[in-house]
Design an enzyme around this catalytic site. Structure first.
Site, PDB file in Angstrom:
ATOM      1  N   GLY A   1       0.833  -1.201   0.000  1.00  0.00           N
ATOM      2  CA  GLY A   1       0.000   0.000   0.000  1.00  0.00           C
ATOM      3  C   GLY A   1       0.865   1.246   0.000  1.00  0.00           C
ATOM      4  O   GLY A   1       1.880   1.301  -0.684  1.00  0.00           O
TER       5      GLY A   1
ATOM      6  N   MET B   1       2.454   4.648   2.656  1.00  0.00           N
ATOM      7  CA  MET B   1       2.878   4.905   4.039  1.00  0.00           C
ATOM      8  C   MET B   1       1.710   5.156   4.987  1.00  0.00           C
ATOM      9  O   MET B   1       1.797   4.895   6.166  1.00  0.00           O
ATOM     10  CB  MET B   1       3.750   6.162   4.078  1.00  0.00           C
ATOM     11  CG  MET B   1       5.044   6.027   3.374  1.00  0.00           C
ATOM     12  SD  MET B   1       5.975   7.575   3.483  1.00  0.00           S
ATOM     13  CE  MET B   1       5.220   8.561   2.206  1.00  0.00           C
TER      14      MET B   1
ATOM     15  N   HIS C   1      -0.910  -6.042  -7.728  1.00  0.00           N
ATOM     16  CA  HIS C   1       0.329  -5.949  -6.931  1.00  0.00           C
ATOM     17  C   HIS C   1       0.367  -4.752  -5.995  1.00  0.00           C
ATOM     18  O   HIS C   1       1.196  -4.696  -5.102  1.00  0.00           O
ATOM     19  CB  HIS C   1       1.550  -5.980  -7.832  1.00  0.00           C
ATOM     20  CG  HIS C   1       1.971  -4.636  -8.374  1.00  0.00           C
ATOM     21  ND1 HIS C   1       1.126  -3.798  -9.040  1.00  0.00           N
ATOM     22  CD2 HIS C   1       3.167  -4.005  -8.333  1.00  0.00           C
ATOM     23  CE1 HIS C   1       1.782  -2.709  -9.390  1.00  0.00           C
ATOM     24  NE2 HIS C   1       3.014  -2.802  -8.975  1.00  0.00           N
TER      25      HIS C   1
ATOM     26  N   LYS D   1      11.637   4.637   4.436  1.00  0.00           N
ATOM     27  CA  LYS D   1      11.566   4.935   3.008  1.00  0.00           C
ATOM     28  C   LYS D   1      12.942   5.331   2.502  1.00  0.00           C
ATOM     29  O   LYS D   1      13.726   5.933   3.223  1.00  0.00           O
ATOM     30  CB  LYS D   1      10.657   6.149   2.759  1.00  0.00           C
ATOM     31  CG  LYS D   1       9.185   5.887   2.843  1.00  0.00           C
ATOM     32  CD  LYS D   1       8.683   4.971   1.786  1.00  0.00           C
ATOM     33  CE  LYS D   1       8.299   5.672   0.509  1.00  0.00           C
ATOM     34  NZ  LYS D   1       7.624   4.723  -0.427  1.00  0.00           N
TER      35      LYS D   1
END
Lengths: 139, 476
Positions: free
Chosen positions: B374, B376, B399, B475
């Site tokens: 998904g 953050m 995906h 990230k």
């Protein structure tokens, strides 16, 4: 016309575009747009000079090769580039890229470039005699 | 996408009837609103793929399809080598074998919440992320080739992780048929210092909690309970895969005319499977797949160490590892016959249903875990391969969410530091070396992953098992 670069939108990635009075200038500006996807090219100090040479059967393929040669130098030497001089002779390109080692704090690099692609690829002389060089880069 | 160009077969299945040079129909999975929102380029790309030589049954687009390179992202197509079938570098993508793995921690959210900040800092310190960050492992010559041939199995032999991890990885941790000799020196140089690194862009490492279970039987088989803490790792084959993609795309562009392959879009350039270019690409692409599997295995080791330093004796167990940019040789039933096909999945996840022989025994009765990333700020999902999906989509599902906004637009709309603060106020800790990178990856720049997953469930591509929500996100 004045040389300039810009980004154009693409779904997941980044379109880069260089414009200039000559094909060489457009290629230099496209390279600045490539850096612009990572960091502000104006904030890059010209401390290191890297020689780049490539050859391709068509001008547009040469643009992709040129940008991918820079992607390779950026990735393997951990450099960012802020200035370029390009010479093109037929299908051959010789260039110098000026830059410095990437600095996480000062450059705050946004993304790593995976490669330049053939999507939205154009190298052309426009009606006013200026040149445009563009493609999408995968990030 | 213009719905008037499609034949509606059900609420979630739309066909592009063969026309022009199309050899097979295009099949787009998604609800009316998802399909309507898809870029016109998806229509064009699904149609173009349907014209390729040796394609069988259909050219598919998953519910998260968007504009890609040659193939749409979310594109699936299978080719038969005996019918002159082709292999396409664009059909695999630049980030070869990019994928997701999910680890169970055996810990509860209640236990982890007070440790979250320490965990975030320790993970950010342990797992290199972002541009220009190399790993601690440096590979040269024979070691590089051993990694490219051995994948996650090689990594386990080097002390990264456990042998038990391997059966929870597609191809049991090692893609056979890899040819390190077909990988250029440039690609190997690009990878030299990149093992065990996350990269940048949409790649991440997340600590998540199981927010909701939809299918208790499957969740139980996957050892997922509401309130459990899990770890997701999303990354790929790093510089090596990118370089291979770049080099073979050009090689195929230049070689295609010699094989009489006239493609409407250069990014679609391909080579016959049984040609020197096709075989070289297959060997290099499989080596890059092993690189991605080894990379995620090393990161898993670093994550385990980081967890152990915050929660002593924690045991992180690999639930499964999927790759969503691949071309694999698989056996599928075609007109009552078993046929060996080269299945391209570009931004699509393999989703084998119960009983498939490639599944580890522990998962055989329930089906393959399908891991959907998904953003953050939203959610990720665990699904399971549905029975019958092989007939529907060669056993493939979506995906991820897919972007709804360009990076350029996102940068104008959000400030990275504000995004980090806003997420922190919701209890989600972000660690990233780049505020600009965070702004470009803002959750609002992505489509609604829940709508995509619901459509995949309704279309019978895979079934929803659990929803995961982030606690910590590292990230690049």
């Amino acid at each position: 016309m004045r040389a300039a670069w810009e980004h154009f939108p693409h779904g997941a990635d980044v379109g880069i575009r260089g414009m200039g009075p000559t094909k060489e200038a457009a290629f230099e500006q496209a390279a600045l747009a490539l850096t612009g996807a990572v960091t502000d090219p104006a904030a890059v100090r010209p401390e290191v000079a890297v020689q780049v040479a490539c050859e391709a059967p068509a001008a547009d393929v040469l643009l992709v090769d040129w940008l991918n040669a820079l992607v390779y130098e950026m990735a393997t030497r951990r450099l960012v580039f802020g200035a370029f001089t390009v010479a093109i002779d037929g299908g051959r390109l010789h260039a110098t890229a000026w830059g410095e080692t990437i600095d996480q704090v000062r450059h705050e690099p946004a993304v790593e470039i995976k490669g330049a692609t053939y999507t939205a690829l154009r190298v052309e002389e426009r009606d006013d005699g200026s040149w445009l060089a563009q493609c999408v880069v995968d990030v | 996408m213009d719905l008037s160009l499609l034949s509606r077969k059900s609420d979630v299945e739309w066909w592009i009837e063969p026309h022009g040079r199309m050899r097979v129909p295009g099949i787009v999975f998604g609800t009316e609103s998802l399909v309507k929102e898809m870029d016109e380029k998806v229509y064009e790309q699904v149609t173009n793929v349907a014209t390729l030589r040796g394609i069988v049954r259909a050219s598919y687009a998953m519910p998260d399809a968007h504009w890609g390179y040659g193939f749409s992202i979310g594109g699936v197509a299978a080719f038969d080598a005996d019918q002159g079938g082709v292999i396409s570098a664009g059909g695999v993508g630049f980030d070869i074998s990019c994928g997701v793995r999910l680890l169970s921690t055996g810990l509860t959210r209640e236990l982890v919440e007070p440790l979250k900040k320490r965990l975030a800092d320790e993970l950010a310190r342990s797992v290199p992320a972002g541009v220009g960050r190399g790993g601690r492992l440096h590979l040269d010559g024979p070691e590089m080739d051993a990694m490219l041939a051995g994948g996650a199995r090689w990594a386990v032999e080097q002390g990264y992780g456990m042998a038990a991890d391997l059966e929870r990885i597609e191809e049991h941790g090692r893609m056979s048929g890899a040819k390190p000799g077909e990988v250029s020196e440039h690609a190997k140089t690009r990878q030299r210092d990149q093992m065990g690194t996350l990269g940048s862009g949409n790649h991440y490492l997340e600590v998540q909690h199981v927010a909701k279970v939809f299918d208790p039987a499957a969740a139980s088989a996957f050892a997922l309970r509401e309130g459990d803490v899990v770890v997701s790792i999303h990354c790929g084959s790093r510089g090596l895969g990118h370089q291979i993609g770049t080099e073979f795309l050009k090689r195929m562009v230049l070689a295609a005319p010699g094989y009489g392959i006239d493609v409407p879009d250069r990014e679609l350039a391909c080579a016959p499977i049984d040609s020197p270019e096709g075989e070289a690409y297959l060997g290099a692409m499989r080596a890059a797949t092993n690189c991605a599997l080894a990379n995620r295995q090393i990161i898993t080791h670093l994550v385990r160490r980081a967890f152990d330093s915050v929660v002593p004796r924690s045991q992180l167990t690999l639930l499964y590892d999927v790759s969503h940019n691949t071309c694999k040789v698989e056996s599928h039933q075609m007109d009552g016959r078993t046929q060996r096909l080269f299945v391209h999945r570009k931004g699509a996840t393999r989703a084998f249903g119960p009983g498939h022989p490639d599944l580890p025994p522990a998962l055989s009765a329930i089906g393959q875990p399908v891991l959907i990333g998904g953003t953050m700020g939203t959610a990720s999902y665990v699904l399971v391969g549905a029975g019958g999906s092989e007939a529907r989509s060669f056993g493939s599902s979506c995906h991820g969410a897919g972007r709804s906004m360009s990076r350029h637009q996102a940068l104008r709309q959000w400030n990275g530091r504000q995004v980090i603060e806003e997420l922190a106020s919701r209890g989600i800790l972000i660690r990233s070396p780049s505020a600009r990178g965070v702004a470009e990856e803002a959750p609002g720049a992505y489509k609604d992953v829940t709508a995509v997953v619901d459509a995949a469930d309704r279309a019978g591509l895979s079934r929803k098992v659990a929803r995961l929500e982030p606690l910590v996100c590292i990230k690049g």
